[in-house]
Write a protein that holds these residues in place. Structure first.
Motif, PDB file in Angstrom:
ATOM      1  N   ARG A 142       0.839  -1.194   0.000  1.00  0.00           N
ATOM      2  CA  ARG A 142       0.000   0.000   0.000  1.00  0.00           C
ATOM      3  C   ARG A 142       0.878   1.250   0.000  1.00  0.00           C
ATOM      4  O   ARG A 142       1.732   1.438   0.874  1.00  0.00           O
ATOM      5  N   THR A 143       0.662   2.127  -0.982  1.00  0.00           N
ATOM      6  CA  THR A 143       1.477   3.322  -1.143  1.00  0.00           C
ATOM      7  C   THR A 143       0.573   4.548  -1.253  1.00  0.00           C
ATOM      8  O   THR A 143      -0.606   4.430  -1.595  1.00  0.00           O
ATOM      9  N   PRO A 144       1.096   5.727  -0.978  1.00  0.00           N
ATOM     10  CA  PRO A 144       0.295   6.939  -1.135  1.00  0.00           C
ATOM     11  C   PRO A 144      -0.085   7.174  -2.601  1.00  0.00           C
ATOM     12  O   PRO A 144       0.746   7.047  -3.499  1.00  0.00           O
ATOM     13  N   HIS A 145      -1.338   7.482  -2.830  1.00  0.00           N
ATOM     14  CA  HIS A 145      -1.833   7.778  -4.169  1.00  0.00           C
ATOM     15  C   HIS A 145      -1.237   9.100  -4.637  1.00  0.00           C
ATOM     16  O   HIS A 145      -1.177  10.069  -3.878  1.00  0.00           O
ATOM     17  N   LEU A 146      -0.816   9.148  -5.886  1.00  0.00           N
ATOM     18  CA  LEU A 146      -0.178  10.358  -6.401  1.00  0.00           C
ATOM     19  C   LEU A 146      -1.133  11.548  -6.443  1.00  0.00           C
ATOM     20  O   LEU A 146      -0.689  12.699  -6.479  1.00  0.00           O
ATOM     21  N   ASN A 147      -2.436  11.295  -6.460  1.00  0.00           N
ATOM     22  CA  ASN A 147      -3.406  12.394  -6.492  1.00  0.00           C
ATOM     23  C   ASN A 147      -3.611  13.058  -5.128  1.00  0.00           C
ATOM     24  O   ASN A 147      -4.327  14.044  -5.026  1.00  0.00           O
ATOM     25  N   TYR A 148      -3.003  12.484  -4.088  1.00  0.00           N
ATOM     26  CA  TYR A 148      -3.174  13.010  -2.731  1.00  0.00           C
ATOM     27  C   TYR A 148      -1.883  13.685  -2.273  1.00  0.00           C
ATOM     28  O   TYR A 148      -0.810  13.073  -2.292  1.00  0.00           O
ATOM     29  N   ASP A 149      -1.997  14.938  -1.846  1.00  0.00           N
ATOM     30  CA  ASP A 149      -0.841  15.519  -1.185  1.00  0.00           C
ATOM     31  C   ASP A 149      -0.912  15.163   0.299  1.00  0.00           C
ATOM     32  O   ASP A 149      -1.897  14.609   0.789  1.00  0.00           O
ATOM     33  N   ASP A 150       0.137  15.508   1.028  1.00  0.00           N
ATOM     34  CA  ASP A 150       0.236  15.067   2.418  1.00  0.00           C
ATOM     35  C   ASP A 150      -0.932  15.535   3.275  1.00  0.00           C
ATOM     36  O   ASP A 150      -1.362  14.839   4.197  1.00  0.00           O
ATOM     37  N   SER A 151      -1.456  16.702   2.987  1.00  0.00           N
ATOM     38  CA  SER A 151      -2.530  17.253   3.812  1.00  0.00           C
ATOM     39  C   SER A 151      -3.834  16.480   3.666  1.00  0.00           C
ATOM     40  O   SER A 151      -4.708  16.576   4.532  1.00  0.00           O
ATOM     41  N   LEU A 152      -3.966  15.702   2.598  1.00  0.00           N
ATOM     42  CA  LEU A 152      -5.199  14.953   2.360  1.00  0.00           C
ATOM     43  C   LEU A 152      -5.087  13.480   2.748  1.00  0.00           C
ATOM     44  O   LEU A 152      -6.101  12.800   2.909  1.00  0.00           O
ATOM     45  N   LEU A 153      -3.868  12.992   2.881  1.00  0.00           N
ATOM     46  CA  LEU A 153      -3.678  11.583   3.232  1.00  0.00           C
ATOM     47  C   LEU A 153      -4.162  11.294   4.649  1.00  0.00           C
ATOM     48  O   LEU A 153      -3.921  12.078   5.566  1.00  0.00           O
ATOM     49  N   ASP A 154      -4.827  10.159   4.828  1.00  0.00           N
ATOM     50  CA  ASP A 154      -5.115   9.672   6.175  1.00  0.00           C
ATOM     51  C   ASP A 154      -3.996   8.707   6.531  1.00  0.00           C
ATOM     52  O   ASP A 154      -4.077   7.510   6.282  1.00  0.00           O
ATOM     53  N   ILE A 155      -2.942   9.263   7.068  1.00  0.00           N
ATOM     54  CA  ILE A 155      -1.732   8.483   7.321  1.00  0.00           C
ATOM     55  C   ILE A 155      -1.349   8.635   8.785  1.00  0.00           C
ATOM     56  O   ILE A 155      -1.472   9.718   9.364  1.00  0.00           O
ATOM     57  N   GLN A 156      -0.906   7.566   9.390  1.00  0.00           N
ATOM     58  CA  GLN A 156      -0.662   7.553  10.831  1.00  0.00           C
ATOM     59  C   GLN A 156       0.632   8.270  11.182  1.00  0.00           C
ATOM     60  O   GLN A 156       1.630   8.183  10.463  1.00  0.00           O
ATOM     61  N   SER A 157       0.651   8.954  12.314  1.00  0.00           N
ATOM     62  CA  SER A 157       1.832   9.689  12.752  1.00  0.00           C
ATOM     63  C   SER A 157       2.774   8.826  13.582  1.00  0.00           C
ATOM     64  O   SER A 157       3.801   9.314  14.069  1.00  0.00           O
ATOM     65  N   ILE A 158       2.436   7.548  13.722  1.00  0.00           N
ATOM     66  CA  ILE A 158       3.223   6.630  14.541  1.00  0.00           C
ATOM     67  C   ILE A 158       2.870   5.224  14.060  1.00  0.00           C
ATOM     68  O   ILE A 158       1.857   5.025  13.395  1.00  0.00           O
ATOM     69  N   ARG A 159       3.732   4.247  14.343  1.00  0.00           N
ATOM     70  CA  ARG A 159       3.436   2.900  13.860  1.00  0.00           C
ATOM     71  C   ARG A 159       2.119   2.388  14.443  1.00  0.00           C
ATOM     72  O   ARG A 159       1.842   2.573  15.626  1.00  0.00           O
ATOM     73  N   VAL A 160       1.337   1.737  13.611  1.00  0.00           N
ATOM     74  CA  VAL A 160       0.016   1.267  14.021  1.00  0.00           C
ATOM     75  C   VAL A 160       0.154   0.083  14.979  1.00  0.00           C
ATOM     76  O   VAL A 160       0.727  -0.944  14.618  1.00  0.00           O
ATOM     77  N   PRO A 161      -0.360   0.182  16.199  1.00  0.00           N
ATOM     78  CA  PRO A 161      -0.343  -0.973  17.105  1.00  0.00           C
ATOM     79  C   PRO A 161      -1.311  -2.051  16.619  1.00  0.00           C
ATOM     80  O   PRO A 161      -2.257  -1.775  15.876  1.00  0.00           O
ATOM     81  N   THR A 162      -1.101  -3.257  17.058  1.00  0.00           N
ATOM     82  CA  THR A 162      -1.969  -4.353  16.652  1.00  0.00           C
ATOM     83  C   THR A 162      -3.274  -4.370  17.450  1.00  0.00           C
ATOM     84  O   THR A 162      -3.339  -3.878  18.580  1.00  0.00           O
ATOM     85  N   ASN A 163      -4.319  -4.941  16.829  1.00  0.00           N
ATOM     86  CA  ASN A 163      -5.570  -5.220  17.541  1.00  0.00           C
ATOM     87  C   ASN A 163      -5.546  -6.597  18.193  1.00  0.00           C
ATOM     88  O   ASN A 163      -6.450  -6.930  18.961  1.00  0.00           O
ATOM     89  N   LEU A 164      -4.541  -7.398  17.885  1.00  0.00           N
ATOM     90  CA  LEU A 164      -4.469  -8.754  18.417  1.00  0.00           C
ATOM     91  C   LEU A 164      -4.314  -8.708  19.937  1.00  0.00           C
ATOM     92  O   LEU A 164      -3.491  -7.956  20.476  1.00  0.00           O
ATOM     93  N   ASN A 165      -5.112  -9.498  20.628  1.00  0.00           N
ATOM     94  CA  ASN A 165      -5.076  -9.598  22.098  1.00  0.00           C
ATOM     95  C   ASN A 165      -5.377  -8.272  22.788  1.00  0.00           C
ATOM     96  O   ASN A 165      -4.980  -8.054  23.940  1.00  0.00           O
ATOM     97  N   VAL A 166      -6.087  -7.383  22.093  1.00  0.00           N
ATOM     98  CA  VAL A 166      -6.371  -6.068  22.662  1.00  0.00           C
ATOM     99  C   VAL A 166      -7.316  -6.156  23.856  1.00  0.00           C
ATOM    100  O   VAL A 166      -7.438  -5.206  24.631  1.00  0.00           O
ATOM    101  N   ALA A 167      -7.961  -7.297  24.040  1.00  0.00           N
ATOM    102  CA  ALA A 167      -8.837  -7.480  25.201  1.00  0.00           C
ATOM    103  C   ALA A 167      -8.085  -7.274  26.510  1.00  0.00           C
ATOM    104  O   ALA A 167      -8.689  -6.952  27.536  1.00  0.00           O
ATOM    105  N   TYR A 168      -6.761  -7.449  26.475  1.00  0.00           N
ATOM    106  CA  TYR A 168      -5.957  -7.323  27.688  1.00  0.00           C
ATOM    107  C   TYR A 168      -5.358  -5.924  27.842  1.00  0.00           C
ATOM    108  O   TYR A 168      -4.493  -5.711  28.684  1.00  0.00           O
TER     109      TYR A 168
END
Length: 457
Positions: A142-168
């Motif tokens: 998955r890469t940024p679409h060329l039609n989107y500049d940075d201000s329009l991207l929904d991109i995370q500011s930090i590495r995405v944590p996992t949902n696995l075992n999130v019950a704990y």
């Protein structure tokens, strides 16, 4: 008689000291020649100590449909109807109805950044929701679409944590800001309108709060019209019969259903889980030696403990931040400050939430800033005990971050335990065969459709 926590702490410290000193002895009790049955015995003893007398049961996950034994939010009890709905909504690209650009509509979902192939986290250094193009095999394409500049991207500011075992996890995000209880009790003054933590005022635990804010934050929605259009109305009715109709088809109820599903994402088929349940052949001797290091002289369990090998702690261990060289947008200054960036407390600066450790074999990046690309790199970093981030001086470093003096063989065994014993290779069981909109998922852009081999229904 059950020992007090204080006495268990003294016993643990004493035993760890003995184990650490034994590492340099020629008669090290844990060696390549130790029999498998003796390793089992030693590991059972180590787990009894690390769990403060609870023993192996302390580390066993329930089955994913054993709802009464899965940790849950008392304000969002787990039900089959709710989790079934959440499983579909988590993967539903039809919820992507508030994009910044029209071409982004219906092209992303929660699973865009939390896909099973990458252990329910992003396959890239940063997750990309809207504005992403393609999927690859496990989200790495998955890469940024060329039609989107940075201000329009929904991109995370930090590495995405996992949902696995999130019950704990009762508080979530790397800085732990989501969740109305536990670490966030007393921080109510920080839950200001316009911030993610404002959602804490709803009174839910971390997974529920994150799922609710995640929908709106990532440009998705749920309305009565959408529920009717895609055929989810009856599922909402079954999942939330006590909610008035005016409140039944909303981002809040959709988020609660998603959180219900996320709580069932348990790595309960990993080798270590099988070993805990009595299948001693489920772990190799090298993995068992690695487990003994983890719960012994590696001191890993001082932070990573419990069923998910995570805790509610925050620790500053000096890992680097996300930089713009990884993708088109770098991390924000606040996200790089850890818990202190949320609370404003100097003594919590650069302290990040202790993560769970299952399915790291599926993870392409490690650390809050994605500065490591293999689990071995992480173990070697912790073994050296030298901070990577120049901003995290001795003043902020957790005292547990220090040279461990593990030998190369010990590092090898520890990596084997973490990579293989904690790897549940059947996470695809949590993916639905289809969703009600008929759109492709986890992404629905043209390149993703090609990568996934998906033809919309």
């Amino acid at each position: 008689m059950r020992l007090s926590k204080k006495r268990w702490g003294i016993l643990i410290s004493s035993l760890l000291s003995v184990m650490i000193m034994s590492c340099s002895d020629d008669d090290d009790p844990v060696s390549a020649t130790t029999s498998s049955s003796e390793l089992d015995k030693q590991l059972e003893e180590a787990l009894m100590i690390a769990s403060e007398g609870e023993g192996m049961n302390f580390y066993i996950f329930p089955e994913s449909d054993d709802y009464s034994n899965i940790p849950q939010d008392p304000n969002n009890l787990i039900t089959e109807e709710k989790c079934r709905l959440g499983k579909l909504l988590f993967h539903e690209t039809g919820l992507a109805v508030n994009p910044k650009r029209e071409e982004g509509k219906h092209t992303y979902s929660c699973a865009s950044c939390h896909n099973a192939g990458s252990g329910f986290q992003s396959g890239r250094a940063q997750g990309i929701g809207e504005g992403g193009l393609g999927f690859g095999f496990k989200g790495e394409g998955r890469t940024p679409h060329l039609n989107y500049d940075d201000s329009l991207l929904d991109i995370q500011s930090i590495r995405v944590p996992t949902n696995l075992n999130v019950a704990y996890q009762r508080n979530v995000f790397w800085n732990g800001q989501l969740g109305a209880t536990d670490a966030n009790a007393g921080t109510e003054g920080l839950w200001v309108e316009g911030s993610a933590s404002f959602t804490n005022h709803l009174g839910f635990l971390g997974p529920e709060t994150q799922a609710i804010i995640g929908l709106t934050e990532h440009r998705m929605d749920m309305t009565p019209e959408l529920a009717e259009q895609y055929g989810y109305k009856e599922m909402f009715d079954a999942a939330f019969p006590d909610y008035p109709e005016s409140e039944r088809y909303t981002p809040v109820t959709a988020g609660l259903a998603i959180a219900c599903y996320e709580r069932t994402l348990l790595a309960n088929r990993a080798g270590f889980q099988k070993w805990l349940r009595g299948n001693k052949a489920a772990m190799s001797d090298a993995e068992k030696r690695g487990a003994l290091i983890f719960f012994g002289n590696g001191e890993c369990s001082s932070c990573h403990n419990g069923p998910a090998l995570s805790t509610l702690q925050f620790a500053a261990i000096g890992m680097g931040d996300l930089t713009a060289s990884l993708v088109r947008s770098g991390g924000s200054s606040e996200s790089s400050l850890g818990r202190g960036g949320f609370t404003g407390n100097d003594d919590e600066l650069y302290a990040f939430k202790v993560p769970q450790l299952y399915n790291l074999k599926d993870a392409p990046f490690f650390g809050h800033g994605s500065t490591f690309t293999s689990l071995r790199q992480v173990i070697e970093y912790k073994n050296r005990g030298v901070a990577q981030n120049a901003n995290v001086t001795e003043k902020y470093l957790d005292p547990r971050f220090k040279p461990l003096n593990l030998s190369e063989d010990e590092v090898d065994d520890l990596v084997k335990f973490l990579e293989y014993s904690l790897w549940d290779e059947e996470l695809e069981r949590y993916i639905p065969s289809s969703n009600l909109s008929g759109f492709c998922f986890p992404n629905n852009d043209e390149q993703s459709k090609f990568d996934l081999g998906c033809d919309p229904q």
